[in-house]
Design an enzyme around this catalytic site. Structure first.
Site, PDB file in Angstrom:
ATOM      1  N   CYS A  89      24.333  37.763  24.297  1.00  0.00           N
ATOM      2  CA  CYS A  89      24.252  36.311  24.481  1.00  0.00           C
ATOM      3  C   CYS A  89      22.855  35.809  24.174  1.00  0.00           C
ATOM      4  CB  CYS A  89      24.634  35.959  25.916  1.00  0.00           C
ATOM      5  SG  CYS A  89      24.566  34.192  26.291  1.00  0.00           S
ATOM      6  N   CYS A  95      19.018  32.919  31.492  1.00  0.00           N
ATOM      7  CA  CYS A  95      20.150  32.615  32.366  1.00  0.00           C
ATOM      8  C   CYS A  95      20.258  33.671  33.458  1.00  0.00           C
ATOM      9  CB  CYS A  95      21.440  32.564  31.552  1.00  0.00           C
ATOM     10  SG  CYS A  95      22.921  32.252  32.540  1.00  0.00           S
ATOM     11  N   CYS A  98      23.713  36.964  33.941  1.00  0.00           N
ATOM     12  CA  CYS A  98      23.778  38.356  33.501  1.00  0.00           C
ATOM     13  C   CYS A  98      22.411  39.011  33.650  1.00  0.00           C
ATOM     14  CB  CYS A  98      24.216  38.448  32.039  1.00  0.00           C
ATOM     15  SG  CYS A  98      25.902  37.861  31.734  1.00  0.00           S
ATOM     16  N   PHE A 308      43.923  37.743  55.031  1.00  0.00           N
ATOM     17  CA  PHE A 308      43.060  36.978  54.124  1.00  0.00           C
ATOM     18  C   PHE A 308      43.786  36.838  52.779  1.00  0.00           C
ATOM     19  CE2 PHE A 308      40.436  39.552  56.976  1.00  0.00           C
ATOM     20  CZ  PHE A 308      39.645  38.601  57.587  1.00  0.00           C
ATOM     21  N   ASP A 374      41.726  41.503  52.386  1.00  0.00           N
ATOM     22  CA  ASP A 374      40.867  41.100  51.267  1.00  0.00           C
ATOM     23  C   ASP A 374      39.981  39.942  51.713  1.00  0.00           C
ATOM     24  OD1 ASP A 374      39.733  40.582  48.785  1.00  0.00           O
ATOM     25  OD2 ASP A 374      41.449  39.431  48.073  1.00  0.00           O
ATOM     26  N   CYS A 400      34.763  42.401  47.552  1.00  0.00           N
ATOM     27  CA  CYS A 400      33.839  41.980  46.502  1.00  0.00           C
ATOM     28  C   CYS A 400      32.402  42.264  46.896  1.00  0.00           C
ATOM     29  CB  CYS A 400      34.024  40.495  46.190  1.00  0.00           C
ATOM     30  SG  CYS A 400      33.713  39.405  47.609  1.00  0.00           S
TER      31      CYS A 400
END
Length: 442
Positions: A89, A95, A98, A308, A374, A400
Site C-alpha cells: 500500500c 497510516c 497496518c 455473547f 464470543d 479477538c
C-alpha cells in the site's frame, strides 16, 4: 455571602523526559515485538523502531518516550536483515492501520504466530496435549467493515484513518485490506460530505458491506435538515447503497435517511437484518474460519448455549446440528437474533441478558452439552467463572484478544477443564490483531 468556590486545580503535568542523547546512535534489531515494532537496546535504553526486522542494523534518533522505552526514529539503514519485501500500500509507514507490510509472507506469519504463542505460553496454555492448528489467513481486499474519520479543512474533505500513535489523519487514496466496494466509496464520499461539514468539523464514517449492498452510518453529524436529507438520499441512490443512516454520537441508535434495501447478512441457513453499524466479523472468510472451528468444537452436542451471540454469527450455523439458546445483551443485536430465530421454527431460542453483570450460572448451564462464548475484547471473566463451575462437557471460546482469552482460559482450567485445541485466525491483515478459537473439555 458564602465564599466563592474556587475552580479545582489541575494537577501539574510532568515534563516529558529528556532522551539520553540527541544525536543518532547505532542499534541492531534483536526481535520484533507484538505490536510490530523492532526492538533494540542502547546503553540500557529500549528502543521501539517501526518497519524494521530482526538483523537490521541502523542509525536511529531517540523520539518520544514510550512505556518502558523510547520511540526509535530511523535515520539510515546500515545493514538489512532477512525477510523484507516492498509494501503493498502507498500509505504504509504513515497510516496506522497496518504495521507489517514490510515483512514477506513467511516472516509475517512467523511473527504473527510468535506473538500469539508468547501470550498463551505466559499463562501455561501451550503444554502437552494442546494442538496449535495452522493460521487461517484471510485474503487481501476482504475487509468488509471499517470506521473512517472525515474532517473538512478549508475547501476540501479529508477522509481516512489516523497515523500510527497520532490523531493526524491520512487522506486515503489506496487500501489493500478494504473490500473494493468500500474503497470505491471513498472519493464520492468526500464530495458528498463537503457541503455538510463546517471548516474543522469532524465526523466518523462507518462502512459495512452486507450481502445486499453497503450500509453507511454517519456519526457526529448534526441533525439533518430537509436539504441535507435530500442531498444524502441522492447520494445513496447514485452509489446504490443498501442503507444510509446518521446518529449524533456513539451509543445512540442510528436514524434512517435512505433505506433502499433491507440490509441482509446470511448466517448459515438464515438471513438477518443487523442494525445499522452493528458489529460483525471483519471479513466473510474470517467468519467462515471461526465458524468452522466452532462447529467442530461442539462435537455431537444436541443442546448448545451461544453466549455473547451478537446477531447470530455462530447461533444459526450451530442450529443446523443442534438446538441453540442464544444470549445477547445488546438490544439491537437481540432483535436481529429474534428475527433469525423466527425463521427456524423453534430450533433457536433467544434471551436478552447482560452477561457481564448477570452471567448464566451453573444451574442455567448444566442442561447444555456444549457452550460457545464470543465476548468483546475485554473477555468474559464473570461468565467464564460460572462456566468453570458447571458440568458442561464441551466449551468453545472465541476471542479477538489473546490476552483476555488467556485469562478466561486459566479460569476454565482451574475449574477442571482441559484446553485441547487452538485455531488462530488472521483476518486483520498486516496488523497486530489475532483472533482464535479454543476448545475445552471437562
Amino acid at each position: 455571602m458564602p465564599p466563592r468556590r474556587q475552580a479545582p486545580r489541575r494537577p501539574a503535568q510532568r515534563p516529558a523526559p529528556e532522551p539520553p542523547t540527541r544525536g543518532p546512535v547505532e542499534v541492531s534489531i534483536t526481535r520484533v515485538g507484538g505490536r510490530g515494532d523492532g526492538l533494540a537496546e542502547w546503553q540500557g535504553h529500549r528502543l521501539y523502531v517501526p518497519q524494521t526486522l530482526v538483523g537490521d542494523r541502523l542509525m536511529v534518533k531517540f523520539g518520544a518516550h514510550r512505556g518502558d522505552g523510547w520511540e526509535g526514529v530511523p535515520v539510515s539503514l546500515l545493514e538489512e536483515g532477512k525477510g523484507r519485501t516492498d509494501p503493498a500500500c502507498t500509505h504504509f509507514g504513515s497510516c496506522g492501520g497496518c504495521v507489517a507490510q514490510h515483512m514477506d509472507d513467511a516472516t509475517y506469519e512467523k511473527w504473527k504466530l510468535e506473538a500469539l504463542t508468547t501470550v498463551l505460553s505466559r499463562s501455561g496454555l501451550l503444554g502437552d496435549g494442546v494442538t496449535l492448528h495452522p493460521v487461517a489467513r484471510t485474503p487481501v481486499g476482504s475487509r468488509r467493515r471499517a470506521v473512517m474519520n472525515a474532517v473538512r479543512r478549508g475547501n476540501r474533505v479529508w477522509l481516512g484513518f489516523n497515523e500510527a500513535h497520532s490523531h493526524r489523519l491520512i487522506d486515503l487514496t489506496d487500501c489493500t485490506v478494504l473490500a473494493p466496494p468500500l474503497l470505491a466509496l471513498v472519493a464520492p464520499l468526500r464530495d458528498a460530505l463537503a457541503p455538510l461539514l463546517a471548516d474543522g468539523q469532524s465526523i466518523d464514517v462507518a462502512l459495512t458491506l452486507l450481502d445486499d449492498g453497503v450500509d453507511l452510518v454517519l456519526e457526529g453529524l448534526s441533525r439533518p435538515d430537509l436539504r441535507t436529507l435530500e442531498h444524502l438520499t441522492d447520494f445513496a441512490a447514485s452509489q446504490d447503497l443498501a442503507r444510509l443512516s446518521w446518529r449524533a454520537r456513539e451509543g445512540q441508535p442510528a436514524e434512517p435517511i435512505a433505506f433502499r434495501r433491507t440490509g441482509l447478512l446470511g448466517f448459515g441457513a438464515v438471513s438477518v437484518s443487523p442494525a445499522p453499524g452493528a458489529f460483525l466479523q471483519a471479513s466473510k472468510q474470517g467468519e467462515q474460519a471461526l465458524v468452522a472451528a466452532t462447529l467442530a468444537g461442539v462435537g455431537e452436542a444436541e443442546m448448545i448455549a451461544d453466549l455473547f451471540a451478537g446477531s447470530g454469527t455462530f447461533t444459526f450455523p450451530l442450529a443446523a446440528k443442534a438446538k441453540v439458546h442464544a444470549v445477547e445483551g445488546d438490544p439491537t443485536a437481540y432483535n436481529s437474533l429474534m428475527g433469525g430465530a423466527r425463521q427456524l421454527g423453534g430450533k433457536v431460542t433467544a434471551e436478552k441478558r447482560d452477561l457481564f453483570r448477570d452471567p448464566l450460572t451453573p444451574y442455567d448451564l448444566n442442561r447444555f452439552q456444549a457452550v460457545v462464548f464470543d465476548p468483546p475484547r475485554a473477555g468474559a471473566q464473570a461468565q467464564a467463572t460460572e462456566i468453570a463451575a458447571s458440568t458442561v462437557a464441551a466449551v468453545v471460546g472465541v476471542s479477538c484478544n489473546p490476552v483476555s482469552f488467556a485469562r478466561d482460559a486459566e479460569l476454565l482450567i482451574q475449574g477442571g477443564y482441559r484446553l485441547t485445541d487452538i485455531w488462530p485466525v488472521d483476518q486483520f491483515l498486516w496488523s497486530a490483531h489475532m483472533e482464535l478459537v479454543g476448545w475445552f473439555r471437562r
